[in-house]
Write an enzyme that holds these catalytic residues in place. Structure first.
Site: not given
Ligand code: PMP
Length: 401
Positions: A76, A154, A206-208, A244, A331
């Site tokens: 994000t 997504n 994104s890492g997660h 940091t 989301c």
């Molecule tokens: N872009 C896409 C295509 C995503 O699927 C997501 C997470 N649902 C994000 C951005 C946002 O990622 P983050 O949770 O790291 O902010």
């Protein structure tokens, strides 16, 4: 008492942190706690860990130079930094091209740009989630500042040819900046910013979503891209993102990139599991729509709409049988509105509310997918038995009493 083995099929929402990633991060919560900007010996080795991590991520992305990798807190932030940063670097251009199916971290920023006086073209998609190249070409204008189009969606997993679109943008006008949100493709599809995508200027991940923890992301910035920082007040990241550094998470993300190099080739196995499940569900459940079928998709994603039932009820029933999935994107779940992505795909009304997204990872097993193939049709059949819509569909309208 029986314990239900949990099957996690919601990897597009987030992924489990890989044990190797957790282990790589551990020292930075202990003896290696120093501020990487400090000038004594133990801190220098912490700074060195960031340098190494940057090299690893750059190699993973096929970037020409490690300095092209900016560490952020999430995708994000990367998406916000890309759009706001490009706009403030080139104030003379006031037009942005994006799509109707972007993640809200792109869509909402584009809407904010409209409120700030920019014109934004939201390209529509067809029933399979594709953008017509002719529409894209037509959208590019002499005052176009930025194109921001995601690599993989997504919700549906639909993959777009962003390398080709970036080339078209540059051939039209080298001044157009091209950004892609690769959050859902990183770790699933190969990324190569030098060989395959030499015209992509900015990329978010994104890492997660790739077995690192939540709270770390990347914005790749091709050398020479006009971009002003959005987080001011620190010299970190070459003055391009103050604050940091989150050393442990950065090191974790780099370790996840190493693992992803092994995971990407294994994705053919995941695609075969997904395709097998899709075929079976389509055979045994009448009246289903596979969203994104027939076009390139990420290997791990299956978005299935079942006519005449509610996705929330399906989630509840699946959850009761130990299966974690989602409706639309994580989301937007929690709201009654159908997802903007499924609306943009013109999923029929009676199916839009009955959509489930199953998303696998490199850790998903054949046995887990088998169990989903057994449970899912039963859940649909049970809910349809109780559904007035289904009743009407199969028995026709009831006479009024
Ligand atoms: N872009 C896409 C295509 C995503 O699927 C997501 C997470 N649902 C994000 C951005 C946002 O990622 P983050 O949770 O790291 O902010």
């Amino acid at each position: 008492m029986s314990t239900v083995q949990l099957i996690y099929a919601d990897n597009n929402a987030t992924t489990a942190v890989a044990p190797e990633v957790a282990a790589a991060m551990q020292p930075f919560f202990g003896p290696a706690f120093y501020n990487p900007s400090s000038m004594y010996e133990p801190a220098l080795s912490v700074a060195e860990a960031i340098t190494t991590a940057r090299q690893t991520v750059a190699a993973f992305l096929g970037a020409a130079e490690p300095t092209e990798v900016l560490f952020t807190s999430c995708a994000t932030e990367s998406n916000n930094a890309a759009i706001f940063g490009v706009a403030s670097a080139t104030p003379s251009r006031k037009h942005i091209v994006t799509s109707a199916v972007e993640h809200p971290s792109v869509l909402e920023v584009c809407k904010e740009m409209q409120r700030r006086g920019y014109e934004v073209t939201f390209l529509p998609v067809d029933r399979q989630g594709q953008i017509a190249t002719a529409d894209y070409v037509r959208a590019l204008r002499p005052d176009t500042l930025l194109v921001t189009l995601m690599h993989a969606n997504n919700e549906t997993g639909v993959v777009w040819p962003v390398g080709d679109w970036a080339r078209i943008a540059k051939e039209t006008d080298p001044g157009i900046v091209f950004h892609t949100d690769a959050t859902q493709s990183a770790g699933k599809l190969p990324l190569d910013l030098t060989g395959a995508w030499p015209h992509v200027d900015l990329l978010s991940l994104s890492g997660h979503k790739m077995h690192a923890p939540k709270g770390v992301g990347v914005l790749y910035v091709r050398r020479g891209t006009p971009l002003r920082p959005t987080l001011l007040g620190g010299h970190q990241e070459g003055g391009r993102r103050g604050g940091t550094e989150n050393v442990a998470y950065i090191v974790g993300l780099a370790r996840a990139c190493d693992l992803a190099v092994e995971h990407v080739p294994d994705m053919a196995r995941i695609a075969a599991l997904r395709d097998g499940l899709q075929d079976e569900l389509r055979q045994v459940i009448p009246h289903v729509e596979i969203n994104g079928d027939g076009v390139e998709r990420t290997p791990n994603t299956l978005n299935i709409s079942c006519h005449y039932i509610e996705g929330e009820a399906m989630l509840y029933e699946l959850n009761g049988r130990g299966i974690c999935a989602s409706t639309g994107s994580a989301c937007s779940s929690g709201s009654l509105e159908p997802s903007h992505v499924l609306k943009a795909l013109s999923v029929p009304f009676t199916a839009m509310h009955g959509s489930i997204r199953l998303s696998f990872s490199a850790y998903t097993t054949a046995a887990e997918v088998r169990r989903i193939a057994e449970v899912f049709p039963r859940v649909v059949a049970n809910l349809r038995r109780m559904s007035p819509y289904w009743d009407q569909k199969t028995n026709g309208p009831r006479a009024t009493l």
